[in-house]
Every structure is written in structure tokens, then in C-alpha cells.
Write a protein that holds these residues in place. Structure first.
Motif, PDB file in Angstrom:
ATOM      1  N   CYS A  93      42.503  10.913 -26.470  1.00 13.47           N
ATOM      2  CA  CYS A  93      43.278  11.097 -25.242  1.00 13.47           C
ATOM      3  C   CYS A  93      42.393  11.235 -24.003  1.00 13.47           C
ATOM      4  N   TYR A 144      47.932   5.969 -21.744  1.00  8.20           N
ATOM      5  CA  TYR A 144      47.062   6.311 -22.859  1.00  8.20           C
ATOM      6  C   TYR A 144      45.898   5.328 -22.885  1.00  8.20           C
ATOM      7  N   ASP A 180      43.941  14.390 -29.053  1.00  5.25           N
ATOM      8  CA  ASP A 180      45.167  15.151 -29.050  1.00  5.25           C
ATOM      9  C   ASP A 180      45.217  15.990 -30.328  1.00  5.25           C
ATOM     10  N   THR A 221      50.930  10.311 -23.886  1.00  7.01           N
ATOM     11  CA  THR A 221      52.328   9.974 -23.599  1.00  7.01           C
ATOM     12  C   THR A 221      52.483   8.470 -23.742  1.00  7.01           C
ATOM     13  N   SER A 222      53.721   8.020 -23.807  1.00  6.41           N
ATOM     14  CA  SER A 222      53.955   6.578 -23.875  1.00  6.41           C
ATOM     15  C   SER A 222      53.743   5.918 -22.516  1.00  6.41           C
ATOM     16  N   ASP A 223      53.604   6.719 -21.456  1.00  2.00           N
ATOM     17  CA  ASP A 223      53.389   6.176 -20.118  1.00  2.00           C
ATOM     18  C   ASP A 223      51.938   5.794 -19.851  1.00  2.00           C
ATOM     19  N   THR A 249      46.232  14.600 -22.732  1.00  3.94           N
ATOM     20  CA  THR A 249      47.606  14.476 -23.229  1.00  3.94           C
ATOM     21  C   THR A 249      47.860  13.034 -23.623  1.00  3.94           C
ATOM     22  N   GLU A 286      53.414   6.939 -28.883  1.00  5.08           N
ATOM     23  CA  GLU A 286      54.750   7.353 -29.315  1.00  5.08           C
ATOM     24  C   GLU A 286      55.123   6.683 -30.653  1.00  5.08           C
TER      25      GLU A 286
END
Length: 196
Positions: free
Chosen positions: A98, A114, A91, A110-112, A108, A189
Motif C-alpha cells: 500500500c 492503489y 496493508d 481502496t478500490s479508488d 491504505t 477490493e
């Protein structure tokens, strides 16, 4: 010397030359080719870790295993990925890894979803890494594991050597490591907010 013997000798020489070409070259992790070549001789977790080297397993959230092999004694977690022949992308802001070998298709963080980074002894417990792949030095005789998702377990190792996630409580590991199930602050995050 008969023609058949000369032909066999020439074929043997060509095979030997081709083998040497396949073993030569440079490694981006700084290992010499003889050290890299020796990692290929260990075909199981037990052989690799028993020889004091590091085993690497990388799996996606789709069940695809990108690596499941001995990687020698890499200087850090990122070098272990490179020793397995995997490409990594980062990233632009956080420098978080990433993408591994082009997965996922977009780089990308994201906290969803990784890339989660773990360590384990063979037949032991997966510990979520408390250090980045750039600073953690894998210990010989251990397994490095990566998996993609919010919560995941590195997949691909089968049999008695397969590490497990301990969900019963805090793990009894090194002081700087905790069980993956107990770790809530290593997501991208949280990493980004602590760096700010």
C-alpha cells in the motif's frame, strides 16, 4: 619517491577504499554485493535488459518517478523494489503493498487508488500482473512497472524502449497475463473478496 607522489598515492588509496565501502553491504533480497554492484553499470533500459537483467520504473499519480533503474535479477517483484532501495509497507489485512517509499502518505488500500503492478518487454506493451509481487518472478530482459492510481501507466521511461498500454483489445502475451486495459478484477477490493 617525492612528497607529491606519496600524496597522490595516498589519495588514490583513500578513494579506492571509499569506493569499496560504498559497494559492500548486504542486500535484503539475498543478492551478493558483486551482483548488486553490476546493476549500477547499466544506465539505460536497453543496456540493462540486453544484458538479461530487469529494469524497474515506479511512478506516482503526481508524476513523481521514485525509481527508473536496473535492478539485476531479483527473485520476485517485491525484491525488485528493495533492490532499487525503495521501502514498502503493506496493508495489515490483505498484505497488499500500500506504500512505496512512503507514497501515499497513508498506508491504505481502496478500490479508488492503489499501486498497480505491470510487466513489459522494452518497446512492448504493459501487461497488468496476474500475480502478486511476492510470487511473480521477473524475467530477465523485461521491465517491471508500478504506478499509483485507479487506472494508470508506469511513467518515466522515455525513447524507443518505453512500453505502451494496448487499449485496442486483448494482448497477445503470456497465457497468464492480459493487457492492463482488459483487467478489471485485480483491484485490492477484488483481491480481498477472492481471498475471503
Amino acid at each position: 619517491m617525492s612528497i607529491g607522489t606519496k600524496t597522490a598515492a595516498a589519495a588514490t588509496a583513500l578513494i579506492a577504499a571509499a569506493s569499496l565501502v560504498g559497494c559492500s553491504g548486504s542486500s535484503s533480497s539475498g543478492e551478493d554485493s558483486s551482483a548488486s554492484a553490476s546493476t549500477g553499470t547499466y544506465s539505460s533500459v536497453e543496456e540493462c535488459t540486453g544484458a538479461g537483467q530487469v529494469w524497474l520504473v515506479v511512478s506516482t499519480d503526481q508524476g513523481e518517478v521514485l525509481a527508473n533503474q536496473c535492478v539485476g535479477n531479483p527473485e520476485n517483484g517485491a525484491a525488485a523494489l528493495e533492490a532499487a532501495g525503495l521501502t514498502i509497507a503493506r496493508d495489515g489485512n490483505s498484505q497488499f503493498i500500500c506504500q512505496i517509499d512512503g507514497y501515499p502518505s497513508e498506508c491504505t488500500v481502496t478500490s479508488d487508488s492503489y499501486w498497480n503492478y505491470y510487466h513489459a518487454e522494452p518497446a512492448g506493451t504493459w501487461f497488468y500482473s496476474q500475480e502478486s509481487a511476492d510470487t511473480f518472478a521477473p524475467e530477465g530482459g523485461w521491465i517491471e512497472g508500478w504506478c499509483y492510481g485507479t487506472t494508470c501507466t508506469p511513467e518515466g521511461i522515455e525513447g524507443d524502449a518505453a512500453p505502451q498500454i494496448d487499449t485496442s483489445g486483448p494482448a497477445a502475451g503470456d497465457a497468464d497475463e492480459t493487457a492492463a486495459a482488459d483487467d478489471q478484477d485485480q483491484s485490492p477490493e477484488a483481491e480481498q473478496s477472492s481471498a475471503a
